[in-house]
Structure formats: C-alpha cells, structure tokens
Design an enzyme around this catalytic site. Structure first.
Site, PDB file in Angstrom:
ATOM      1  N   HIS A 109       0.869  -1.176   0.017  1.00 28.73           N
ATOM      2  CA  HIS A 109       0.090   0.137   0.138  1.00 28.73           C
ATOM      3  C   HIS A 109       0.772   1.221   0.006  1.00 28.73           C
ATOM      4  O   HIS A 109       2.041   1.275   0.270  1.00 28.73           O
ATOM      5  CB  HIS A 109      -1.086  -0.088   1.115  1.00 28.73           C
ATOM      6  CG  HIS A 109      -0.362   0.301   2.311  1.00 28.73           C
ATOM      7  ND1 HIS A 109      -1.049   0.844   3.572  1.00 28.73           N
ATOM      8  CD2 HIS A 109       1.011  -0.083   3.101  1.00 28.73           C
ATOM      9  CE1 HIS A 109      -0.131   0.758   4.479  1.00 28.73           C
ATOM     10  NE2 HIS A 109       1.397   0.537   4.063  1.00 28.73           N
ATOM     11  N   CYS A 128       6.774   6.258   3.955  1.00 29.01           N
ATOM     12  CA  CYS A 128       5.529   5.486   3.424  1.00 29.01           C
ATOM     13  C   CYS A 128       4.870   6.089   2.648  1.00 29.01           C
ATOM     14  O   CYS A 128       3.646   5.452   2.063  1.00 29.01           O
ATOM     15  CB  CYS A 128       4.611   5.496   4.973  1.00 29.01           C
ATOM     16  SG  CYS A 128       5.723   4.367   6.217  1.00 29.01           S
ATOM     17  N   HIS A 134       4.877   0.065  -0.626  1.00 29.09           N
ATOM     18  CA  HIS A 134       5.518  -0.779   0.191  1.00 29.09           C
ATOM     19  C   HIS A 134       5.048  -1.926   0.603  1.00 29.09           C
ATOM     20  O   HIS A 134       3.725  -1.669   0.800  1.00 29.09           O
ATOM     21  CB  HIS A 134       6.439   0.309   1.303  1.00 29.09           C
ATOM     22  CG  HIS A 134       5.397   0.818   2.261  1.00 29.09           C
ATOM     23  ND1 HIS A 134       4.897   1.972   2.030  1.00 29.09           N
ATOM     24  CD2 HIS A 134       5.062   0.379   3.668  1.00 29.09           C
ATOM     25  CE1 HIS A 134       3.968   2.239   3.157  1.00 29.09           C
ATOM     26  NE2 HIS A 134       4.219   1.091   4.013  1.00 29.09           N
ATOM     27  N   HIS A 136       3.831  -5.228   3.732  1.00 29.45           N
ATOM     28  CA  HIS A 136       4.019  -5.542   4.980  1.00 29.45           C
ATOM     29  C   HIS A 136       3.472  -6.944   5.134  1.00 29.45           C
ATOM     30  O   HIS A 136       2.684  -7.559   4.160  1.00 29.45           O
ATOM     31  CB  HIS A 136       2.919  -4.780   5.767  1.00 29.45           C
ATOM     32  CG  HIS A 136       3.315  -3.259   6.072  1.00 29.45           C
ATOM     33  ND1 HIS A 136       4.555  -2.927   6.671  1.00 29.45           N
ATOM     34  CD2 HIS A 136       2.720  -2.426   5.634  1.00 29.45           C
ATOM     35  CE1 HIS A 136       4.587  -1.629   6.621  1.00 29.45           C
ATOM     36  NE2 HIS A 136       3.635  -1.241   6.076  1.00 29.45           N
ATOM     37  N   ASP A 174      -5.226 -10.586   0.667  1.00 32.44           N
ATOM     38  CA  ASP A 174      -3.900 -11.567   0.462  1.00 32.44           C
ATOM     39  C   ASP A 174      -3.404 -11.197  -0.837  1.00 32.44           C
ATOM     40  O   ASP A 174      -3.991 -11.426  -1.865  1.00 32.44           O
ATOM     41  CB  ASP A 174      -3.966 -12.698   0.940  1.00 32.44           C
ATOM     42  CG  ASP A 174      -2.660 -13.494   1.124  1.00 32.44           C
ATOM     43  OD1 ASP A 174      -1.836 -12.836   1.417  1.00 32.44           O
ATOM     44  OD2 ASP A 174      -2.480 -14.694   0.957  1.00 32.44           O
ATOM     45  N   HIS A 175      -1.877 -10.799  -0.835  1.00 35.00           N
ATOM     46  CA  HIS A 175      -1.105 -10.534  -1.855  1.00 35.00           C
ATOM     47  C   HIS A 175      -1.857  -9.508  -3.013  1.00 35.00           C
ATOM     48  O   HIS A 175      -1.961  -9.473  -3.949  1.00 35.00           O
ATOM     49  CB  HIS A 175      -0.803 -11.932  -2.710  1.00 35.00           C
ATOM     50  CG  HIS A 175       0.104 -12.875  -1.992  1.00 35.00           C
ATOM     51  ND1 HIS A 175      -0.193 -13.459  -0.989  1.00 35.00           N
ATOM     52  CD2 HIS A 175       1.478 -12.823  -2.532  1.00 35.00           C
ATOM     53  CE1 HIS A 175       1.102 -14.030  -0.547  1.00 35.00           C
ATOM     54  NE2 HIS A 175       2.152 -13.652  -1.677  1.00 35.00           N
ATOM     55  N   GLU A 219       0.689  -4.626  12.031  1.00 34.69           N
ATOM     56  CA  GLU A 219       1.264  -4.093  10.676  1.00 34.69           C
ATOM     57  C   GLU A 219       2.937  -4.700  10.663  1.00 34.69           C
ATOM     58  O   GLU A 219       3.486  -5.212   9.934  1.00 34.69           O
ATOM     59  CB  GLU A 219       1.428  -2.898  10.593  1.00 34.69           C
ATOM     60  CG  GLU A 219       1.920  -2.216   9.178  1.00 34.69           C
ATOM     61  CD  GLU A 219       2.012  -0.826   9.156  1.00 34.69           C
ATOM     62  OE1 GLU A 219       1.052   0.066   8.599  1.00 34.69           O
ATOM     63  OE2 GLU A 219       2.658  -0.002   9.914  1.00 34.69           O
TER      64      GLU A 219
END
Length: 230
Positions: A109, A128, A134, A136, A174-175, A219
């Site tokens: 994100h 960020c 980037h 997580h 996810d992904h 996070e």
C-alpha cells in the site's frame, strides 16, 4: 438552716441562695424549659443558637436521603450481582469465554490522502508515501466471545471461524495492493487502523450477531492496532 419554735415564718433567703436553688432544682429546670417552649411557639422567643442549622440539615436529609439511598442501593446490588455471577461461574453455572485465531497475509500500500497536497503527504507520511508503495506481512488476531456450549464445550466451532476469516481477510487482502485492488480504500487511507475497521466490518457480515469481540492487526511487531467496533 433551722427554724426556731417561736418563729411563725421561715427566714428570708438571700438572693444568691434563690439563684442556686432555682438552677439546681430539676423540677424548676423542667418548668423553665416548658416555659421557653411555650414562648417559642407563641413567637415570643428566638430559636436557640444552632437550632436553625440543625433543622436545615434535617430538612436536607429528608429531601435527599431517597436519592442517596438509591445510589447506595444500586452499588450494593451491583456488587451482589458481580459476586453472584462469579459464584455461579465457579459452581457449574453459565460460563463465558473468549476465543482467538490468528491469520497472516501479505499486501502492499501507499499512505497518501487525497485531501492533502503532495508536500503535505510527504511531510506527514515520510517514506511510507513512496509513490511506488511498500509492503507488509500483516498478522490479524480475531477474537470472538460467548457462552461455552454445555454440549460441545465450545464458544464457536474454530473450523467455521477459519472459513469466515478466509472469506473476510485472506480472499480480499492477501497478495493485493490495498489502494488499487480493494475498492474500500479508494477514498480511505490504507492505514493499519482502517485495515482493522475493514476487517471488522467484513467479519460482522458473516459472524452471528454479538459474537465478534476484537480485531487486532499487527502491521509490524512494533505497530499494532486493536479495534472493537467503537
């Protein structure tokens, strides 16, 4: 003080003796108190010092004692209820518990608010706000609560909870690039706080009413958000 045989009347008392007898005779004191009462009722005597304050205090207690008793009674009833609940829980009565399950997903994100300028976003979010984003490795702990079923011994079947979490968390997140792939974040900054809210709202649509207790999103190991639907 003795009288002589030939004396027809008793000797005359001195003024001091009269005062002493007046103040030391119980009957006389009672008579004088009754006389004062009578004069007071007739409006001829002012109340004794401190009497007005005492009457005011009594009046205050009469006016407010019901409310005070009500508050004290409420506290006593609350303590009694808590004690009864704990006693019941320890003696084979209804038992409540919380159950948690953890799931992990990876997503990318960019922290960027459309309401701010590029310069303001960069100042607020720092690295960020990188235009390319980037990622997580998020961890999510979902907690449900309820009464332990006396037949199954469970608050909730964990197999069902697993399915709900896959549907509400893994499938949409996810992904994924949260800002580009998840419509919810089109106009919402994809902070961890908002990710927790998104997960809560998704789970609320699937779980029975009142079962969901808490969503906790990691996070990183240092950045953690807890959301309880408030």
């Amino acid at each position: 003080m003795a009288w002589s045989q030939d004396t027809k009347s008793p000797p005359t008392l001195s003024a001091r003796s009269k005062v002493c007898l007046t103040h030391r005779t119980p009957a006389t004191r009672r008579e004088r108190a009754r006389a004062r009462e009578g004069r007071g009722q007739a409006g001829g005597e002012l109340p004794r010092p401190g009497l007005a304050a005492a009457q005011t205090g009594a009046r205050f207690r009469r006016q407010h004692e019901p409310a005070l008793r009500s508050r004290r009674g409420k506290r006593r009833r609350l303590r009694a209820w808590a004690w009864k609940t704990m006693s019941t829980a320890g003696s084979g009565g209804r038992r409540w518990a919380r159950v948690s399950r953890l799931v992990s997903f990876s997503a990318s994100h960019r922290l960027h608010s459309n309401s701010l300028s590029n310069e303001e976003n960069l100042k607020l979010f720092g690295k960020c706000n990188n235009p390319n984003g980037h990622g997580h490795n998020y961890k999510v702990v979902v907690t449900v609560h309820g009464e332990i079923d006396p037949v199954t011994g469970m608050v909730m079947n964990l197999t069902e909870l697993k399915k709900y979490m896959e549907e509400a968390i893994l499938k949409p997140l996810d992904h994924k690039n949260l800002d580009l792939d998840v419509p919810y974040f089109t106009g919402v900054v994809s902070t961890t706080e908002n990710v927790a809210v998104y997960i809560w709202e998704n789970l609320q649509k699937l779980l029975p009413v009142g079962v969901l207790y808490k969503v906790k999103v990691y996070e990183t190991d240092n950045n953690i958000v807890v959301y309880k639907g408030e």
